[in-house]
Design a protein around this motif. Structure first.
Motif, mmCIF file in Angstrom:
data_model
loop_
_atom_site.group_PDB
_atom_site.id
_atom_site.type_symbol
_atom_site.label_atom_id
_atom_site.label_comp_id
_atom_site.label_asym_id
_atom_site.label_seq_id
_atom_site.Cartn_x
_atom_site.Cartn_y
_atom_site.Cartn_z
ATOM 1 N N ALA A 77 0.711 -1.372 -0.074
ATOM 2 C CA ALA A 77 0.124 0.036 0.082
ATOM 3 C C ALA A 77 0.814 1.226 -0.053
ATOM 4 O O ALA A 77 0.584 2.284 -0.620
ATOM 5 C CB ALA A 77 -1.000 0.044 1.130
ATOM 6 N N THR A 78 1.945 1.125 0.749
ATOM 7 C CA THR A 78 2.879 2.539 0.654
ATOM 8 C C THR A 78 3.455 2.680 -0.626
ATOM 9 O O THR A 78 3.485 3.933 -1.190
ATOM 10 C CB THR A 78 4.160 2.116 1.623
ATOM 11 N N LYS A 79 3.747 1.535 -1.331
ATOM 12 C CA LYS A 79 4.303 1.670 -2.818
ATOM 13 C C LYS A 79 3.097 2.239 -3.829
ATOM 14 O O LYS A 79 3.534 3.176 -4.364
ATOM 15 C CB LYS A 79 4.763 0.330 -3.364
ATOM 16 N N LYS A 80 1.869 1.816 -3.481
ATOM 17 C CA LYS A 80 0.837 2.040 -4.433
ATOM 18 C C LYS A 80 0.664 3.614 -4.136
ATOM 19 O O LYS A 80 0.187 4.287 -4.935
ATOM 20 C CB LYS A 80 -0.223 1.524 -3.794
ATOM 21 N N ALA A 81 0.854 4.199 -2.963
ATOM 22 C CA ALA A 81 0.708 5.670 -2.598
ATOM 23 C C ALA A 81 1.840 6.397 -3.132
ATOM 24 O O ALA A 81 1.794 7.476 -3.047
ATOM 25 C CB ALA A 81 0.492 5.677 -0.855
ATOM 26 N N GLY A 82 2.873 5.738 -3.458
ATOM 27 C CA GLY A 82 4.110 6.468 -4.223
ATOM 28 C C GLY A 82 4.910 6.994 -2.935
ATOM 29 O O GLY A 82 5.587 7.954 -3.236
ATOM 30 N N LEU A 83 4.620 6.286 -1.804
ATOM 31 C CA LEU A 83 5.523 7.102 -0.694
ATOM 32 C C LEU A 83 6.846 6.163 -0.584
ATOM 33 O O LEU A 83 6.854 4.869 -0.996
ATOM 34 C CB LEU A 83 4.837 7.081 0.379
ATOM 35 N N PRO A 84 7.784 6.675 0.005
ATOM 36 C CA PRO A 84 9.286 5.933 0.232
ATOM 37 C C PRO A 84 9.253 5.115 1.524
ATOM 38 O O PRO A 84 8.186 4.929 2.045
ATOM 39 C CB PRO A 84 10.283 6.983 0.522
ATOM 40 N N GLU A 85 10.134 4.273 1.509
ATOM 41 C CA GLU A 85 10.551 3.349 2.515
ATOM 42 C C GLU A 85 10.183 3.691 3.950
ATOM 43 O O GLU A 85 9.959 2.981 4.908
ATOM 44 C CB GLU A 85 12.004 2.523 2.370
ATOM 45 N N ASN A 135 -9.671 -3.656 6.182
ATOM 46 C CA ASN A 135 -9.344 -4.133 4.927
ATOM 47 C C ASN A 135 -7.693 -3.438 5.069
ATOM 48 O O ASN A 135 -7.562 -2.302 5.267
ATOM 49 C CB ASN A 135 -9.934 -3.406 3.667
ATOM 50 N N PRO A 136 -6.711 -4.284 4.990
ATOM 51 C CA PRO A 136 -5.177 -3.818 5.364
ATOM 52 C C PRO A 136 -4.805 -2.705 4.281
ATOM 53 O O PRO A 136 -4.168 -1.816 4.692
ATOM 54 C CB PRO A 136 -4.380 -5.046 5.204
ATOM 55 N N GLU A 137 -5.261 -2.860 3.040
ATOM 56 C CA GLU A 137 -4.944 -1.829 2.157
ATOM 57 C C GLU A 137 -5.477 -0.536 2.199
ATOM 58 O O GLU A 137 -4.947 0.462 2.383
ATOM 59 C CB GLU A 137 -5.072 -2.241 0.568
ATOM 60 N N TYR A 138 -6.803 -0.697 2.595
ATOM 61 C CA TYR A 138 -7.627 0.598 3.042
ATOM 62 C C TYR A 138 -6.964 1.296 4.206
ATOM 63 O O TYR A 138 -6.773 2.466 4.230
ATOM 64 C CB TYR A 138 -8.919 0.195 3.193
ATOM 65 N N SER A 139 -6.935 0.408 5.261
ATOM 66 C CA SER A 139 -6.546 1.015 6.590
ATOM 67 C C SER A 139 -5.055 1.633 6.410
ATOM 68 O O SER A 139 -4.930 2.987 6.761
ATOM 69 C CB SER A 139 -6.458 -0.102 7.795
ATOM 70 N N THR A 140 -4.127 1.007 5.755
ATOM 71 C CA THR A 140 -2.628 1.627 5.394
ATOM 72 C C THR A 140 -2.810 2.902 4.617
ATOM 73 O O THR A 140 -2.245 3.913 5.003
ATOM 74 C CB THR A 140 -1.962 0.598 4.944
ATOM 75 N N LEU A 141 -3.605 2.853 3.379
ATOM 76 C CA LEU A 141 -3.881 4.218 2.711
ATOM 77 C C LEU A 141 -4.332 5.335 3.273
ATOM 78 O O LEU A 141 -3.970 6.366 3.362
ATOM 79 C CB LEU A 141 -4.761 3.732 1.391
ATOM 80 N N ALA A 142 -5.405 4.833 4.387
ATOM 81 C CA ALA A 142 -6.160 6.053 5.323
ATOM 82 C C ALA A 142 -4.980 6.347 6.366
ATOM 83 O O ALA A 142 -4.809 7.714 6.359
ATOM 84 C CB ALA A 142 -7.268 5.385 6.001
ATOM 85 N N PHE A 143 -4.052 5.678 6.876
ATOM 86 C CA PHE A 143 -3.028 5.945 7.818
ATOM 87 C C PHE A 143 -2.185 6.848 6.932
ATOM 88 O O PHE A 143 -1.627 7.959 7.421
ATOM 89 C CB PHE A 143 -2.261 4.837 8.336
ATOM 90 N N LYS A 145 -2.427 8.580 4.327
ATOM 91 C CA LYS A 145 -3.239 9.892 3.811
ATOM 92 C C LYS A 145 -3.058 10.828 5.048
ATOM 93 O O LYS A 145 -2.705 12.075 4.971
ATOM 94 C CB LYS A 145 -4.632 9.601 3.669
ATOM 95 N N GLY A 146 -3.385 10.345 6.223
ATOM 96 C CA GLY A 146 -3.036 11.342 7.469
ATOM 97 C C GLY A 146 -1.373 11.696 7.723
ATOM 98 O O GLY A 146 -1.221 12.663 8.144
ATOM 99 N N LEU A 147 -0.660 10.751 7.346
ATOM 100 C CA LEU A 147 0.885 11.027 7.406
ATOM 101 C C LEU A 147 1.133 12.095 6.449
ATOM 102 O O LEU A 147 1.892 12.900 6.995
ATOM 103 C CB LEU A 147 1.579 9.919 7.152
ATOM 104 N N LYS A 148 0.715 11.933 5.155
ATOM 105 C CA LYS A 148 0.974 13.052 4.198
ATOM 106 C C LYS A 148 0.655 14.429 4.741
ATOM 107 O O LYS A 148 1.241 15.480 4.275
ATOM 108 C CB LYS A 148 0.698 12.544 2.857
ATOM 109 N N THR A 164 1.369 12.125 15.680
ATOM 110 C CA THR A 164 0.643 13.177 15.127
ATOM 111 C C THR A 164 -0.677 12.632 14.116
ATOM 112 O O THR A 164 -1.915 13.305 14.420
ATOM 113 C CB THR A 164 1.359 14.017 14.017
ATOM 114 N N VAL A 165 -0.495 11.388 13.683
ATOM 115 C CA VAL A 165 -1.902 11.031 12.916
ATOM 116 C C VAL A 165 -2.511 10.190 13.888
ATOM 117 O O VAL A 165 -3.786 10.387 13.811
ATOM 118 C CB VAL A 165 -1.141 9.714 11.919
ATOM 119 N N GLN A 166 -2.060 9.409 14.643
ATOM 120 C CA GLN A 166 -2.748 8.581 15.590
ATOM 121 C C GLN A 166 -3.366 9.213 16.937
ATOM 122 O O GLN A 166 -4.488 8.550 17.382
ATOM 123 C CB GLN A 166 -1.982 7.110 16.092
#
Length: 191
Positions: A77-85, A135-143, A145-148, A164-166
């Motif tokens: 999901a992190t890769k899908k979001a285009g974010l780094p390691e 859903n692991p992908e959805y919840s990661t992308l939601a997290f 989104k908050g991180l960004k 800051t997100v949690q």
């Protein structure tokens, strides 16, 4: 500096130190065990995965197949979001603290309000529906989104970014999982 001011400053510093000892990171599971706080598997990539070094004692748990699959889903999901390691390290450390990488359903009386999924996100707080949050992908992308939305997340200590997100009651607890999260990302990012 006058004596009264110096005593006030020293008293506040003492309280902060004592508070840190008593309210420092906690391990949510008894099977979490402290490990040496030095980067091991990520020595070559340490500046990318752990740019600030680890903060405090580190915890580590052995992962079962489900937990490993959830970690890999967070990386995907992190890769899908285009974010780094580094974003994957923050996400996995957060999930290790919140759920030990287990996709939590309703826990009955043991549940923290209506918290669900890998990140203990709450439908009542706008994270999504129970189906989405588990859903692991959805919840990661939601997290993520908050991180960004956190200005400078890339340059801050992991526990600050995660908190800051949690908005956790235990803001320093995320730091104890940084080494294991970095090891997981280093091992799985290119696989």
């Amino acid at each position: 500096m006058n004596t009264m001011l110096r005593k006030s400053v020293l008293g506040i510093a003492g309280l902060a130190f004592t508070g840190g000892i008593f309210a420092g990171p906690i391990a949510a599971h008894a099977d979490a065990r402290p490990v040496e706080g030095k980067p091991v598997a990520v020595a070559v990539q340490g500046d990318k995965l752990i740019p600030h070094g680890v903060q405090g004692a580190q915890s580590k748990i052995d992962l079962n197949d489900e937990q490993t699959a959830n970690a890999k889903a967070i990386i995907a999901a992190t890769k899908k979001a285009g974010l780094p390691e580094r974003a994957a390290v923050i996400s996995i450390a957060t999930s290790l603290q919140e759920s030990k990488l287990e996709n939590l359903g309703h826990l009955g009386d043991r549940n923290d309000h209506d918290s669900l999924g890998l990140f203990q996100q709450r439908p009542s707080s706008g994270w999504g529906t129970p189906e989405q949050i588990t859903n692991p992908e959805y919840s990661t992308l939601a997290f993520l989104k908050g991180l960004k939305q956190v200005d400078g997340w890339q340059d801050m200590p992991l526990t600050e970014a995660a908190q800051t997100v949690q908005v956790s009651a235990y803001p320093d607890a995320y730091a104890q999982w940084e080494q294991q999260a970095a090891d997981i990302v280093a091992h799985n990012w290119n696989s």
